[in-house]
Design a protein around this motif. Structure first.
Motif, PDB file in Angstrom:
ATOM      1  N   ASP A   1       0.835  -1.204   0.000  1.00  0.00           N
ATOM      2  CA  ASP A   1       0.000   0.000   0.000  1.00  0.00           C
ATOM      3  C   ASP A   1       0.871   1.256   0.000  1.00  0.00           C
ATOM      4  O   ASP A   1       1.632   1.486   0.922  1.00  0.00           O
ATOM      5  N   ARG A   2       0.775   2.038  -1.040  1.00  0.00           N
ATOM      6  CA  ARG A   2       1.592   3.252  -1.112  1.00  0.00           C
ATOM      7  C   ARG A   2       0.789   4.514  -0.812  1.00  0.00           C
ATOM      8  O   ARG A   2       1.338   5.585  -0.646  1.00  0.00           O
ATOM      9  N   VAL A   3      -0.537   4.396  -0.774  1.00  0.00           N
ATOM     10  CA  VAL A   3      -1.365   5.598  -0.615  1.00  0.00           C
ATOM     11  C   VAL A   3      -2.124   5.624   0.710  1.00  0.00           C
ATOM     12  O   VAL A   3      -2.870   6.558   0.972  1.00  0.00           O
ATOM     13  N   GLY A   4      -1.919   4.610   1.547  1.00  0.00           N
ATOM     14  CA  GLY A   4      -2.607   4.597   2.847  1.00  0.00           C
ATOM     15  C   GLY A   4      -4.067   4.201   2.746  1.00  0.00           C
ATOM     16  O   GLY A   4      -4.885   4.649   3.548  1.00  0.00           O
ATOM     17  N   CYS A   5      -4.410   3.368   1.764  1.00  0.00           N
ATOM     18  CA  CYS A   5      -5.817   2.957   1.658  1.00  0.00           C
ATOM     19  C   CYS A   5      -6.108   1.693   2.459  1.00  0.00           C
ATOM     20  O   CYS A   5      -7.256   1.319   2.613  1.00  0.00           O
ATOM     21  N   VAL A   6      -5.073   1.029   2.992  1.00  0.00           N
ATOM     22  CA  VAL A   6      -5.299  -0.209   3.732  1.00  0.00           C
ATOM     23  C   VAL A   6      -5.299   0.054   5.242  1.00  0.00           C
ATOM     24  O   VAL A   6      -4.454   0.782   5.748  1.00  0.00           O
ATOM     25  N   VAL A   7      -6.270  -0.514   5.921  1.00  0.00           N
ATOM     26  CA  VAL A   7      -6.268  -0.572   7.377  1.00  0.00           C
ATOM     27  C   VAL A   7      -6.007  -2.031   7.721  1.00  0.00           C
ATOM     28  O   VAL A   7      -6.834  -2.893   7.432  1.00  0.00           O
ATOM     29  N   TYR A   8      -4.847  -2.287   8.287  1.00  0.00           N
ATOM     30  CA  TYR A   8      -4.424  -3.657   8.547  1.00  0.00           C
ATOM     31  C   TYR A   8      -4.805  -4.039   9.978  1.00  0.00           C
ATOM     32  O   TYR A   8      -4.457  -3.341  10.923  1.00  0.00           O
TER      33      TYR A   8
END
Lengths: 482, 482
Positions: free
Chosen positions: A310-317
């Motif tokens: 994820d390069r744009v911060g769209c994932v909440v892990y």
């Protein structure tokens, strides 16, 4: 021009093999490496990069496990054929209608099985294997030598030592570059989902896997968000269906289990991963990635999470220690942007102020002392053995009745009943004989019967597994076929 | 006909003095005993009831502390003059307009004070006094000898042993007849309020004390409920104003701190208690009773909670161990009807599944072993001494600047600044000198300056208290009067 690899020095904190993995996946994503392209051999590549050949082998293993590369005997390693072209976004979408939208039905609360009952329905670890004494000692030290804050209110994001230990874990083994500031400790993954519901916009629409984890749906839905099912096949969630869905019903988020789809145990294919991440990045869709049992890979390496790309911060892990350690201490975590952590912490402060700083400090000690790592390694081999026993028992007692694919890891098997066996009646008959398991219906967002059974073996001893499968066999007698 | 007491045998599980208390308050409520009526002497009553005279004395002390009875030297004990007549419900209401409705502003999260700073703003106990070693041992025993469930998922209502211990506590010392089934363990009182918001109807309107506890308001409001302020005077919340408010804006619930109003430390008068409970019972209004530091009575007995007089199940009683023990283990509780506990548990299961069964089991052991009771008795005398020091210091340094009433207990003093001193500027000046305290503004639902200061002394050593008040004195220099 032959392909040359460029090592991404920006992520120099990562293990070398992961940097190679990242360099190659980046080149695939950018179109520098196309589907079917042959890669140099491991010896050649090791020379080119001036690294040990084993490092390249580890990287290739990882890439193969994730589905980016394919290797056939006596032929070169190639980029997998099913990787979408970089222009694939313009491609046609499947013309598949999603199942009707439905609320998850309330399900029974988690309870301990009555004495004498063998439960194959509980997705819990075997807590009798835990280093309970070490946990007790660490707790005592936290109270005795820790700052007085271990008995006072703590940071709603969790104790810093634990946040940093988690950041180190996900950086070292899961390819997620994170600092403690990007980590929040939650009370199990359950609170992570509940908090995500709190920061989602009113009227949010969240795509979920049509077969999935009902407690997470309930948490995500509880403040009015709508959850919409997307079907799952042997390559995981059908990403094209999700994209088509978004065109009709714009999505705010998608809740997914890419590493080992819950409950079907399949891994999301590399092509779909790439497509999902690309799609989410472009459309501002949040991907809630639930990586609930990352540590339990029995063959090959675990696939890296979406969050690692994820390069744009769209994932909440979202991760948890409930499967690899124990549910009791209620330690889950979220890794995402610092800004999102801040919003989540504000909500969390209102929910229950903070976690238990003494328990969090004790768990941090188990991380940094290596105790947790040792425990995971120990139970991994025990669970692998239990899985062997489960597979042998299924072969012996139920080979004519069920079929299944052996997953690369995890603590459960997903069975498919042949010949129209009514699995719900089967479960009822087995329960009368003291063996419980959940059928497909339990995991389905839409209330419907499915010819599947999930068999959780982690918390069941070897003899008990044999006995349980034998009881399943006997429970088939007299069962009507549908 | 002379008054004769009838003992309520139905509550035979209660201590005898509480049964006498209840018989007398019931007679007052039913109108059998009217305002100003003289009661028999303690000797006579003891003979009538065939009980030890000390038991009657204890009951009279309790009734006097609660404001039901008044005693003057050399005269009979009488029913207090300010008890409303049973017909008082038809009386006129005050024609007072409530302050405009406003949302609580977000407040800074709880954090530990920086080293060297003396904090009078934190309402926390002195955790350095805790039996931490006993807690650590109890935790170890819970892990080692407890059922395996101490490491697994637990009951969302809490571990049964702790629920029963809490039921016993509130039955024995607070006059609340409850079984474990009517108790739910929450993560501090904060989660109790958050859960109550979850089960309140959409668009609920909740009356709150205009000066109160902002974190509770935030929790109650978080799912859209409206909170409406009702003013507070030296007898606690103005119940007539609340009743008048309900006529214009129907209320679903009221959140109150009758025992020791937070933050003003006053006790709700007996007349208002009766009126509030009667009004709530008749109009189906839920009373959320926050009894946050019941144990810290320094003079007389603690007043019995509203919940002890509740016959229709309109009270939701909320308690916490954060003040009497420590905030860290996050143990709060709700006592209410079994039906409500069930709804709350369903919501709680979605929020974070359950508490930490090992910590809950350890805390249950501290209850049943008497450790908690011993701890409370020990710190009560330490806090009483700290209060003496605080009062002496105020007398010495600030007698010309502030005034206050000495409350019957608790761990804070509520000060009123004389002569238009700008308390917010005072707080800012003191903070520069390393002493922090909250002013009235912090506790006000409506954002406005109030000439008040809350001085929390529990967690501050005696020397530090003297030093802090001396710094407060020095910080007055050059302060402008408004």
């Amino acid at each position: 021009m032959p392909w040359t690899i460029g090592l991404d020095l920006a992520s120099a904190g990562e293990p070398l093999f992961l940097r190679i993995v990242r360099a190659i996946t980046n080149d695939i994503r950018r179109g520098r490496l196309r589907a079917g392209t042959a890669l140099p051999g491991t010896r050649t590549l090791a020379r080119m990069l001036a690294v040990n050949r084993n490092t390249v082998v580890a990287a290739f293993d990882e890439l193969t496990a994730e589905g980016w590369l394919t290797t056939t005997r006596a032929s070169a390693t190639r980029v997998a054929a099913n990787i979408p072209e970089p222009t694939a976004l313009a491609d046609g979408v499947w013309n598949q209608r999603p199942a009707p939208i439905a609320s998850p039905r309330p399900r029974a609360l988690r309870t301990q099985p009555p004495p004498g009952v063998i439960s194959l329905s509980r997705g819990e670890p075997d807590v009798s294997l835990l280093p309970a004494e070490q946990l007790a000692r660490a707790y005592r030290r936290a109270l005795k030598f820790g700052p007085s804050s271990t008995l006072s209110y703590g940071d709603p994001r969790g104790v810093l030592a634990l946040r940093e230990a988690i950041a180190e874990l996900v950086s070292a083994t899961r390819g997620i570059n994170a600092t403690g500031a990007q980590v929040m400790v939650t009370r199990g993954s359950q609170m992570a989902f509940a908090l995500l519901a709190e920061i989602s916009a009113p009227g949010a629409r969240i795509a979920v896997e049509a077969l999935g984890y009902p407690p997470a749906w309930q948490a995500l839905q509880r403040l009015g968000a709508e959850v919409v099912p997307v079907s799952v096949d042997e390559d995981g969630i059908r990403v094209e269906e999700l994209i088509e869905l978004h065109e009709r019903l714009p999505l705010s988020a998608a809740y997914v289990t890419p590493h080992r789809q819950y409950p079907t145990t399949v891994t999301l294919s590399a092509g779909r991963r790439l497509r999902l991440l690309d799609f989410a990045s472009r459309h501002g869709i949040v991907l809630i990635e639930d990586d609930y049992d990352h540590e339990f890979a029995f063959s090959g390496r675990p696939t890296l999470p979406l969050a690692s790309m994820d390069r744009v911060g769209c994932v909440v892990y979202v991760g948890t220690l409930s499967k690899v350690f124990a549910p009791g201490p209620r330690i889950g975590f979220i890794v995402t942007t610092e800004e999102r952590i801040e919003s989540l912490a504000q909500r969390r402060a209102i929910l229950d102020a903070c976690g238990d700083p003494a328990v969090e400090t004790a768990m941090a000690e188990l991380f940094t002392s290596g105790e947790l790592r040792r425990h995971i390694n120990r139970v991994r081999s025990i669970y692998a053995r239990r899985r062997e026993v489960a597979l042998e028992s299924l072969q012996r007692y139920l080979a004519d009745t069920i079929e299944y694919r052996v997953p690369s890891g995890g603590t459960a098997l997903w069975l498919h009943a042949r010949d129209g066996i009514d699995v719900d009646a089967w479960a009822a008959a087995a329960e009368k004989r003291g063996v419980t398991f959940h059928t497909g219906r339990w995991y389905s967002l839409v209330d419907r019967s499915l010819p599947n059974i999930r068999l959780n073996f982690a918390a069941v001893g070897e003899e008990q597994i044999v006995k349980a499968v034998e009881v399943m066999r006997r429970s088939l007698t007299g069962l009507r076929r549908t």
